[in-house]
Design a protein around this motif. Structure first.
Motif, PDB file in Angstrom:
ATOM      1  N   GLU A 182       5.580  33.761  42.857  1.00 17.46           N
ATOM      2  CA  GLU A 182       4.712  32.698  42.706  1.00 17.46           C
ATOM      3  C   GLU A 182       4.371  32.021  43.822  1.00 17.46           C
ATOM      4  OE1 GLU A 182       5.201  28.714  39.686  1.00 17.46           O
ATOM      5  OE2 GLU A 182       6.595  30.164  39.411  1.00 17.46           O
ATOM      6  N   LEU A 183       5.338  31.512  44.674  1.00 16.55           N
ATOM      7  CA  LEU A 183       4.687  30.686  45.856  1.00 16.55           C
ATOM      8  C   LEU A 183       3.819  31.534  46.597  1.00 16.55           C
ATOM      9  CD1 LEU A 183       8.305  29.301  46.881  1.00 16.55           C
ATOM     10  CD2 LEU A 183       6.427  28.174  45.660  1.00 16.55           C
ATOM     11  N   HIS A 203       0.482  31.063  44.880  1.00 12.92           N
ATOM     12  CA  HIS A 203      -0.237  29.808  45.508  1.00 12.92           C
ATOM     13  C   HIS A 203      -0.502  29.997  46.973  1.00 12.92           C
ATOM     14  CE1 HIS A 203       0.550  27.992  41.824  1.00 12.92           C
ATOM     15  NE2 HIS A 203       2.141  28.098  41.881  1.00 12.92           N
ATOM     16  N   ARG A 223      -3.838  32.140  47.118  1.00 15.47           N
ATOM     17  CA  ARG A 223      -5.103  31.358  46.458  1.00 15.47           C
ATOM     18  C   ARG A 223      -5.932  29.997  47.298  1.00 15.47           C
ATOM     19  NH1 ARG A 223      -5.067  27.150  43.248  1.00 15.47           N
ATOM     20  NH2 ARG A 223      -2.653  27.171  42.862  1.00 15.47           N
ATOM     21  N   ILE A 224      -4.720  29.149  47.645  1.00 11.67           N
ATOM     22  CA  ILE A 224      -4.975  27.930  48.424  1.00 11.67           C
ATOM     23  C   ILE A 224      -5.577  28.512  49.715  1.00 11.67           C
ATOM     24  CG2 ILE A 224      -3.873  26.047  49.553  1.00 11.67           C
ATOM     25  CD1 ILE A 224      -2.091  25.907  46.974  1.00 11.67           C
ATOM     26  N   GLU A 241      -4.892  20.127  45.559  1.00 12.75           N
ATOM     27  CA  GLU A 241      -3.844  20.798  44.978  1.00 12.75           C
ATOM     28  C   GLU A 241      -2.701  19.837  45.072  1.00 12.75           C
ATOM     29  OE1 GLU A 241      -2.866  23.899  43.877  1.00 12.75           O
ATOM     30  OE2 GLU A 241      -4.957  24.935  43.913  1.00 12.75           O
ATOM     31  N   ARG A 300       3.998  21.293  46.739  1.00 11.90           N
ATOM     32  CA  ARG A 300       5.047  21.863  46.039  1.00 11.90           C
ATOM     33  C   ARG A 300       6.368  22.021  46.919  1.00 11.90           C
ATOM     34  NH1 ARG A 300       0.444  24.234  44.217  1.00 11.90           N
ATOM     35  NH2 ARG A 300       0.343  24.672  42.218  1.00 11.90           N
ATOM     36  N   ILE A 338       2.999  23.725  50.622  1.00  6.70           N
ATOM     37  CA  ILE A 338       4.597  24.049  50.100  1.00  6.70           C
ATOM     38  C   ILE A 338       5.607  23.972  51.219  1.00  6.70           C
ATOM     39  CG2 ILE A 338       5.827  25.858  49.138  1.00  6.70           C
ATOM     40  CD1 ILE A 338       3.124  27.138  48.296  1.00  6.70           C
ATOM     41  N   HIS A 373      -1.215  35.457  40.086  1.00 11.41           N
ATOM     42  CA  HIS A 373      -1.128  34.305  41.092  1.00 11.41           C
ATOM     43  C   HIS A 373      -2.184  33.069  40.995  1.00 11.41           C
ATOM     44  CE1 HIS A 373      -3.036  36.787  44.233  1.00 11.41           C
ATOM     45  NE2 HIS A 373      -3.608  35.659  44.166  1.00 11.41           N
ATOM     46  N   GLN A 432      -4.825  29.478  36.172  1.00  8.44           N
ATOM     47  CA  GLN A 432      -5.027  28.231  36.074  1.00  8.44           C
ATOM     48  C   GLN A 432      -5.382  27.783  34.568  1.00  8.44           C
ATOM     49  OE1 GLN A 432      -7.839  27.191  39.217  1.00  8.44           O
ATOM     50  NE2 GLN A 432      -6.592  25.358  39.537  1.00  8.44           N
TER      51      GLN A 432
END
Length: 922
Positions: A240-241, A244, A247-248, A272, A275, A306, A629, A632
């Motif tokens: 999951e991380l 992210h 994507r970011i 965003e 996290r 993150i 991933h 949204q």
């Protein structure tokens, strides 16, 4: 002689050995001296270390240290250290105060102040720039160590970097788990209390506990602010991380930034949430694959906002990492202060107050989400302020109170939207269109909207009888085109032509992208084009040339359209049923933007099942080709309720209508009206008139007709038994010709051989006469004689003659009769068809079958019919009249297949103009 030489040689050897002994002696002496010097230097350093560790004052009272310092080699150690100390104290005398000021400035508010000043209050920080430091405790030094009075304690705050700056590694000591939890709880509560709810999301993973990880935060687990992960599924959290991060990273890189922090600083928007992933280990090494993935995540996490907090997870992370190692329940050493200084950790926050604070933050986050948001919340305060040179960006819904945007540009050039009937797909399209049109003016955004299903989803975007407003951004609105696949093909051809036009302009200006073209050609009109095709699978419903051409065009536009600002939005109820794309993934691969409505199938990637669990009125928005991933979840406001979208359209219309043309409305359920046709209205007197037969199926409104020149074969045949459409084609042809002749210039000869059409033909006769034209209405029984007269006077009469025959096949028995020695009426009709056009006479005839037309023409072949329109006739019957090529045509209501030998390479479908029923009813 020999003895003499041997003696000389021995002397030389002895001399060489003596020289070697001297050199070895010198080297050994130098080595001995170097060793003694090194030993002295080491002893000196050891003495310095002993003095520093004990302190100069304490060391001066130590007999052993004093005795060693008396050695000649150690002379000056105390003096040198005293000099260094004085220099350091000169600089460090105000060190603790400066540290307090530094922490106060870098850790404002809840980040550094005592809990009594912030615990229980909901944060208000917007979340654009994070504090640089976060307090964890304090440290104390003796005043004597800071150039002050010995015995005086000097305390300063200790803080660590976290968000955007560093990861944190925490190592426990025996029986210190409560202290570890208090430390983590303190850090997290400071962060959560600093920012407005929703700006930070916390992930908790504990290898040793299924539940009760930081139980005081339980209230936050009802929201997205806190997620507790399965201790047996660390890989899921890391995946999951990693998703992210990918994507970011893609989003920030496309915007020209190296990190999310830089993007926040430059744009002034949070974009965003931060996290924080807290991983509780047990001091044992992770599995190799978990360790590799953790290091990969750590290396790119900070740039994506993150931060990792690792507790008893032994590993060397990539990127910036600070550490805290507990010595006992109250003390620790930190990489921020060094190993020689103990940090006194802050006392645990009161459990009850933490629980209350967590509840307040959770309630504030839920209140901020506010339940379903309205369509008005999608709209900006000012319309038309955005520019589309690089991309289109607009919110389509909300997730936990935060807008979820759709981005259409180079990175996500085309969109695929899927959802079963009733899932909210049409509502989503309205939300998307409304949000885009409110942000971009019609000069920035042009819409081409096509709805294949039997409905009028987009009909209200064009002017109607009840509402004269229209959506100014729309250039084309097509509805009820489920049987008119040719119109979808026409749209793709138009987009392909526009793509070539833009590519040519870009080449002329030596640029490659739309943004560059707009910069180099500021006077040009280059809006971004978005073509929305709802239920686009209908376009590929048959195994025919339409499907083949549409597939080829769609692939080309999907591949090359992005650079020239042409984007496709393809919507469907069931993407799985599109056979045309099996084995041809080119289009779907370009549709990197995927929107899946609840229960949608095969819109996202095969392994991404997020849409299955999506609740009603929501959509899964994914800019990463459907990979999990990129998900949204967004709540989509009600944009299709009565008066909601029309209200926005009215405002946009009032703002832009005077400077923009109304869109073309193509409604497949309604036949066009001849008088309202632009092609009919533009007709004027010309030398070579054109008979309009029906409306073309094209993006631009136009009509198809046959030019009646003097070339052989310039006659027109209407084929089929469908009376209403046949009358329409015959009458529109006659009326359009009359509009191009001066009164009295041409003679219209009308003969109706179908009794049910008599009233319509009489009405046409009266209309032509009222317009000043010469009209002759021939009775069925007089047709043979009139044909003889026309044939006899074919070359003698110098005027235009239009012979319009309704139901020619009904007259064949009478026309075939002939007197001995004379030609029959049929023979004379054949003369008119063959020789008429070169003598200014043209036949417009309606035959109710292809075979009956063949009987009329006889053995002369098909050359005398240069153009035809077929109604309820199968394509296989039309091959002889189409240069022998295979004709793919299955009759359908309200449509005709048109072919003009002088202009067409293949037949095309047209729409006959509206014709009242023969009885006079509309």
């Amino acid at each position: 002689m020999i003895g003499k030489k041997a003696g000389e040689q021995r002397a030389r050897v002895i001399t060489a050995l003596d020289q070697l002994r001297r050199q070895i002696g010198l080297a050994l002496g130098a080595a001995t001296n170097a060793r003694k010097s090194a030993e002295n230097q080491l002893a000196k350093l050891e003495l310095e270390q002993s003095i520093v560790q004990a302190g100069i004052e304490h060391a001066a009272a130590d007999p052993q240290v004093v005795e060693r310092a008396k050695e000649p080699e150690m002379a000056g150690v105390f003096a040198w250290l005293d000099t260094v100390r004085k220099q350091f104290y000169g600089e460090w005398s105000d060190g603790p105060n400066r540290l307090r000021e530094l922490v106060a400035a870098s850790a404002p508010g809840a980040a550094g102040k005592p809990p009594g000043e912030w615990l229980g209050r909901v944060g208000t920080h917007s979340g654009v720039i994070a504090p640089e430091l976060w307090r964890v405790g304090s440290a104390t030094v003796d005043g004597g160590d800071a150039g002050r009075t010995p015995g005086t304690e000097m305390t300063f705050d200790v803080a660590v970097p976290l968000l955007d700056e560093s990861h944190l590694s925490i190592t426990s000591a025996p029986k210190t788990r409560p202290s570890i939890d208090a430390l983590v709880e303190n850090l997290l509560m400071r962060v959560l209390s600093t920012f407005e709810p929703g700006a930070v999301r916390v992930h908790l993973w504990d290898v040793g506990q299924l539940t009760a990880v930081l139980p005081n935060f339980y209230a936050l687990s009802r929201t997205s602010a806190l997620t507790v992960h399965d201790p047996t599924r660390l890989v899921d959290l890391l995946d999951e991380l990693a998703g992210h991060i990918r994507r970011i990273h893609a989003h920030t890189m496309q915007a020209g930034y190296t990190s999310l922090q830089a993007m926040r600083r430059d744009t002034g928007r949070r974009v965003e949430p931060w996290r924080i992933a807290v991983l509780y280990g047990n001091g044992e090494e992770l599995q190799p694959e978990q360790l590799r993935e953790l290091k990969r995540v750590a290396s790119g996490a900070l740039a994506a906002g993150i931060s990792l907090v690792l507790v008893d997870v032994p590993t060397a992370l990539g990127g910036a990492v600070e550490s805290i190692s507990l010595l006992d329940e109250r003390r620790a050493i930190s990489s921020m202060t060094g190993s020689d200084l103990a940090v006194h950790l802050d006392r645990p926050l009161p459990a009850g107050q933490v629980g209350t604070a967590a509840s307040r933050i959770a309630e504030a986050l839920i209140a901020k989400q506010g339940g379903p948001r309205s369509f008005a919340d999608l709209l900006p305060t000012e319309f038309g302020k955005q520019r589309s040179a690089w991309e289109l960006r607009a919110p389509v819904g909300f997730y936990e109170g935060e807008p979820v945007e759709v981005v259409i540009g180079d990175a996500s050039p085309h969109a695929l939207i899927g959802g079963p009937s009733g899932s909210g797909k049409t509502n989503f399209l309205y939300a998307l269109l409304g949000s885009l049109c409110a942000r971009y003016s019609p000069d920035e955004l042009a819409l081409y909207l096509l709805d294949f299903k039997e409905g009028v989803s987009f009909a209200g975007l064009a002017p109607g009888r009840r509402d004269e407003s229209w959506l100014p951004h729309a250039r084309l609105v097509g509805v009820n085109v489920n049987t008119d696949r040719e119109f979808g093909l026409a749209l793709l051809r138009f987009l392909a032509d526009e793509l070539r036009r833009r590519s040519a302009a870009a080449k002329d200006h030596e640029v490659t992208h739309l943004a560059e073209l707009r910069e180099q050609d500021p006077e040009g009109h280059w809006p971004r084009i978005v073509a929305v095709i709802d239920e686009f699978q209908y376009l590929f419903a048959g195994r025919d040339t339409v499907t083949a051409l549409a597939t080829s065009l769609l692939e080309d536009i999907a591949r090359r359209g992005r650079s020239q600002g042409i984007h496709l939005v393809l919507a469907s109820q069931d993407v799985a049923g599109i056979e045309a794309f099996w084995g041809k993934p080119a289009v779907f691969e370009q549709c990197t933007l995927r929107i899946a409505m609840p229960k949608a199938r095969r819109v996202l990637s095969e392994t991404n099942q997020a849409a299955v669990a999506a609740p009603k009125w929501h959509a899964v928005v994914n800019h990463d080709s459907g990979v999990a991933h990129g998900n949204q979840l967004a709540h989509i406001p009600d944009a299709s309720a009565k008066g909601v979208f029309p209200g926005l359209q009215q405002r946009l219309w009032e703002r832009y209508a005077t400077s923009h043309q109304r869109p073309r409305l193509f409604d497949g359920a309604h036949a066009p009206v001849l008088e309202e046709s632009r092609a009919f209205g533009d007709l004027e007197h010309v030398a070579r008139p054109k008979a309009l037969l029906g409306q073309s199926i094209e993006v631009a409104e136009s009509a198809r007709g046959v030019e009646l020149s003097g070339a052989p074969g310039r006659n027109v045949a209407v084929l089929g038994t469908t009376q209403k459409e046949a009358l329409s084609i015959m009458n529109s042809a006659a009326r359009s010709l009359a509009r191009q002749y001066q009164p009295g210039e041409a003679l219209f000869v009308l003969c109706c051989l179908v009794e049910t059409c008599a009233n319509a033909v009489t009405e046409l006769s009266d209309r032509l006469a009222a317009e000043g034209h010469k009209v002759e209405l021939v009775a069925p029984g007089e047709l043979s004689a009139r044909v003889h007269t026309l044939a006899d006077d074919l070359s003698a009469v110098d005027s235009k003659r239009i012979v319009t025959l309704y139901g020619v096949d009904a007259a064949l028995p009478a026309l075939e009769q002939k007197s001995p020695g004379q030609a029959s009426g049929l023979d004379q009709l054949r003369v008119l068809l063959k020789q008429g056009p070169t003598n200014g006479l043209h036949v417009l005839g309606w035959w109710r079958g292809v075979s009956r037309l063949k009987d009329t023409l006889g053995f002369t072949g098909t050359d005398d019919i240069g153009a035809w329109a077929a109604l309820d006739v199968q394509g296989s019957e039309l091959s002889p009249f189409c240069a022998g090529q295979v004709v793919h045509w299955s009759p359908r209501p309200g449509r005709a297949l048109f072919f003009d030998r002088s202009t067409h390479s293949a037949p095309e479908v047209i729409i006959p103009f509206h014709q009242p029923d023969p009885g006079g009813d509309e």
